[in-house]
Design a protein around this motif. Sequence first.
Motif, short mmCIF file in Angstrom:
data_model
loop_
_atom_site.label_atom_id
_atom_site.label_comp_id
_atom_site.label_asym_id
_atom_site.label_seq_id
_atom_site.Cartn_x
_atom_site.Cartn_y
_atom_site.Cartn_z
N GLN A 174 0.83 -1.53 -0.23
CA GLN A 174 0.03 0.43 0.05
C GLN A 174 1.17 1.24 -0.39
O GLN A 174 0.81 2.80 -0.05
N ARG A 175 2.10 0.89 0.56
CA ARG A 175 2.87 1.79 0.05
C ARG A 175 3.96 2.61 -1.12
O ARG A 175 4.35 3.43 -1.20
N LEU A 176 3.75 1.73 -2.38
CA LEU A 176 4.97 1.87 -3.22
C LEU A 176 3.81 2.50 -3.88
O LEU A 176 3.23 3.39 -3.62
N TYR A 177 4.93 3.66 -4.53
CA TYR A 177 4.87 4.73 -5.55
C TYR A 177 4.11 6.03 -3.86
O TYR A 177 3.34 6.77 -4.82
N GLU A 178 3.98 6.03 -2.94
CA GLU A 178 3.80 6.71 -2.01
C GLU A 178 3.35 7.75 -2.07
O GLU A 178 2.37 8.65 -2.52
N ASN A 179 4.49 9.07 -2.37
CA ASN A 179 4.54 9.86 -2.93
C ASN A 179 4.69 10.30 -4.77
O ASN A 179 5.05 11.63 -4.97
N GLY A 180 4.28 9.74 -5.35
CA GLY A 180 4.92 10.05 -6.75
C GLY A 180 3.87 10.37 -7.38
O GLY A 180 2.19 10.73 -7.05
N LEU A 181 4.31 11.46 -8.51
CA LEU A 181 3.10 12.25 -9.12
C LEU A 181 1.87 11.20 -9.85
O LEU A 181 2.63 9.85 -10.31
N ALA A 182 0.80 11.70 -9.13
CA ALA A 182 -0.14 11.09 -10.64
C ALA A 182 -0.15 9.33 -9.73
O ALA A 182 -0.93 8.55 -10.45
N ARG A 183 0.04 9.33 -8.34
CA ARG A 183 -0.45 8.34 -7.62
C ARG A 183 -1.70 7.85 -7.55
O ARG A 183 -2.14 5.95 -7.93
N HIS A 184 -2.40 8.52 -7.34
CA HIS A 184 -4.03 8.03 -8.61
C HIS A 184 -3.72 6.60 -9.06
O HIS A 184 -4.75 5.78 -9.65
N LYS A 185 -3.62 7.03 -10.64
CA LYS A 185 -3.39 6.01 -11.39
C LYS A 185 -2.18 4.48 -10.72
O LYS A 185 -2.78 3.86 -12.04
N PHE A 186 -1.97 4.86 -10.40
CA PHE A 186 -0.76 4.00 -10.07
C PHE A 186 -1.55 3.03 -8.62
O PHE A 186 -1.75 1.42 -8.24
N LEU A 187 -2.78 3.70 -8.45
CA LEU A 187 -3.79 2.67 -7.03
C LEU A 187 -4.32 1.23 -7.58
O LEU A 187 -3.99 0.43 -7.18
N PRO A 188 -4.75 1.13 -9.18
CA PRO A 188 -4.91 -0.74 -9.66
C PRO A 188 -4.16 -1.40 -9.41
O PRO A 188 -4.78 -2.45 -9.62
N CYS A 189 -3.20 -0.91 -9.36
CA CYS A 189 -1.81 -1.65 -9.07
C CYS A 189 -1.53 -2.29 -7.86
O CYS A 189 -1.96 -3.37 -7.85
N ILE A 190 -1.86 -1.16 -7.01
CA ILE A 190 -1.63 -1.74 -5.56
C ILE A 190 -2.86 -2.86 -5.78
O ILE A 190 -2.81 -3.75 -4.64
N ALA A 191 -4.49 -2.82 -6.32
CA ALA A 191 -5.28 -3.09 -5.99
C ALA A 191 -5.11 -4.63 -6.40
O ALA A 191 -5.65 -6.02 -6.13
N LEU A 192 -3.90 -4.70 -7.53
CA LEU A 192 -4.43 -6.08 -8.06
C LEU A 192 -2.50 -7.12 -7.40
O LEU A 192 -3.11 -7.80 -7.55
N LEU A 193 -1.62 -6.15 -6.85
CA LEU A 193 -1.06 -7.17 -6.36
C LEU A 193 -1.43 -7.39 -4.55
O LEU A 193 -1.13 -8.27 -4.56
N GLN A 194 -2.65 -6.52 -4.28
CA GLN A 194 -3.03 -7.47 -3.17
C GLN A 194 -4.25 -8.40 -3.36
O GLN A 194 -4.11 -8.79 -2.49
N ARG A 195 -4.77 -8.20 -4.37
CA ARG A 195 -5.43 -9.19 -4.63
C ARG A 195 -4.77 -11.18 -5.30
O ARG A 195 -5.21 -11.55 -5.28
N HIS A 196 -2.74 -10.55 -5.86
CA HIS A 196 -2.98 -11.93 -6.37
C HIS A 196 -1.41 -11.64 -6.02
O HIS A 196 -1.01 -12.84 -5.93
N THR A 197 -2.00 -11.59 -4.61
CA THR A 197 -0.43 -12.05 -3.49
C THR A 197 -0.97 -11.73 -2.28
O THR A 197 -1.46 -11.16 -2.02
N HIS A 198 -0.33 -12.56 -1.41
CA HIS A 198 0.01 -12.51 -0.76
C HIS A 198 1.04 -11.87 0.30
O HIS A 198 2.34 -12.26 -0.35
N SER A 199 0.77 -10.44 0.69
CA SER A 199 1.80 -10.14 1.24
C SER A 199 2.59 -10.44 2.86
O SER A 199 1.23 -10.37 4.04
N LEU A 200 3.78 -10.43 2.70
CA LEU A 200 3.69 -11.68 4.18
C LEU A 200 4.93 -10.02 4.66
O LEU A 200 6.53 -9.52 3.66
N HIS A 201 5.23 -9.69 5.96
CA HIS A 201 6.73 -8.84 6.43
C HIS A 201 7.08 -9.54 7.29
O HIS A 201 7.29 -10.10 8.46
#
Length: 403
Positions: free
Chosen positions: A165-192
């Motif tokens: 959820q913090r990828l490209y956090e302060n990037g220009l036009a970040r709202h256009k990157f949010l679909p990528c974040i949603a895809l990663l959250q849907r297709h991978t398990h995040s493990l810290h």
Amino acid sequence: MPDGFSCTRELTGPLATYQEQLGGKLVYDSSQLPAIKALDSLFLQLCEQHANPAEPIKGLYLWGDVGRGKTFLMDLFYHCLPQEGKLRLHFHHFMARIHKALEAHSGQQDPLVIIAKELASECRILCFDEFFVSDIGDAMLLAGLFDCLFKQGVVLVATSNIPIQRLYENGLARHKFLPCIALLQRHTHSLHLDGEQDHRLHLLHTDPHETRIKPRSKYVGISGELDFSTIFTELTKNTPATVIRENSINICHRDIPVIRATDIHSEDSLVWFDFYALCEGPRSQLDYMEIAASFNTVMLSGVPQLGGQVRGWIKARGTEDGIGDNQAASTGERIVSYAVDDDMVRRFISLIDELYEQKASLYLTCDVPLAELYLEGALIFEFRRTYSRLIEMSQYQDPLSSR
């Protein structure tokens, strides 16, 4: 799925391989167990899916602080897989490949679909290291690319220093990157990987009164007092004088000044740069990729103390990146914060990443001890990885002692 991909239970899985290595150079770390078990589970799912291809599989996104073993664990998993049907790349190399493919398919309809199908025909498992998006061009591509890849059934395993959820956090036009974040959250398990051990430092024993670093790796010699002229002469004593130049080399179709260099791609190829020639000007990640691929050894002299006080700067105009009302939104000016030397620091980080990734030897001279190289600036988080990698790459003995 590539025709040659066949993951079977006869192969030794990541968990068993990990356990076999404990007690040797591998230091036990309980915080790694959830990750290695998740990778082992993924390995077994892939074996089962070979018999039942219709069953969808989620990949893994491993994130955590520097030196926690993310790359080691991913690579362990990767090497347990069969030879066919897998691809492992550093994220920057992955994106360079995508941009090259886009040029090759220029003018064709839906080039990302074509590229995704080409990748899917090559690999069932895509692993890439150091997932960190900072370029707006990359950010705009990734949502469409990942959507196509996941539809082709490609399974992703990635490492990163930050959560999805913090990828490209302060990037220009970040709202256009949010679909990528949603895809990663849907297709991978995040493990810290939340352990407190930096595994790159385990075999180091440092003297607080010693300015040089006592290390474990064969890749690098670091000191403030290395005699580069002597080292270069010794390293090239079997190299004909006719192949040594003292002006510039051509990298990515541009000349870069050098202090001395042998021919590119020659046996024991060696290049000596001044820091400012390599990191101050308009250099890109592609330059550093080509340098690391072209030379076995890189010498970099005159590295100053980097960074400085963080300030606010007017970087660009436009409100598409969603700046706040108190950040000059009324005039359309975008304000960013960084230190005056941070552009050089970002290039230095990229350079070390490439030399580390491609296992090039490095000799480095700095104006200050390594621990004081970057103490203030907007890239403190990113530089922690660089410092950790330089520590791992360093060696205390005389760089010519083994020759």
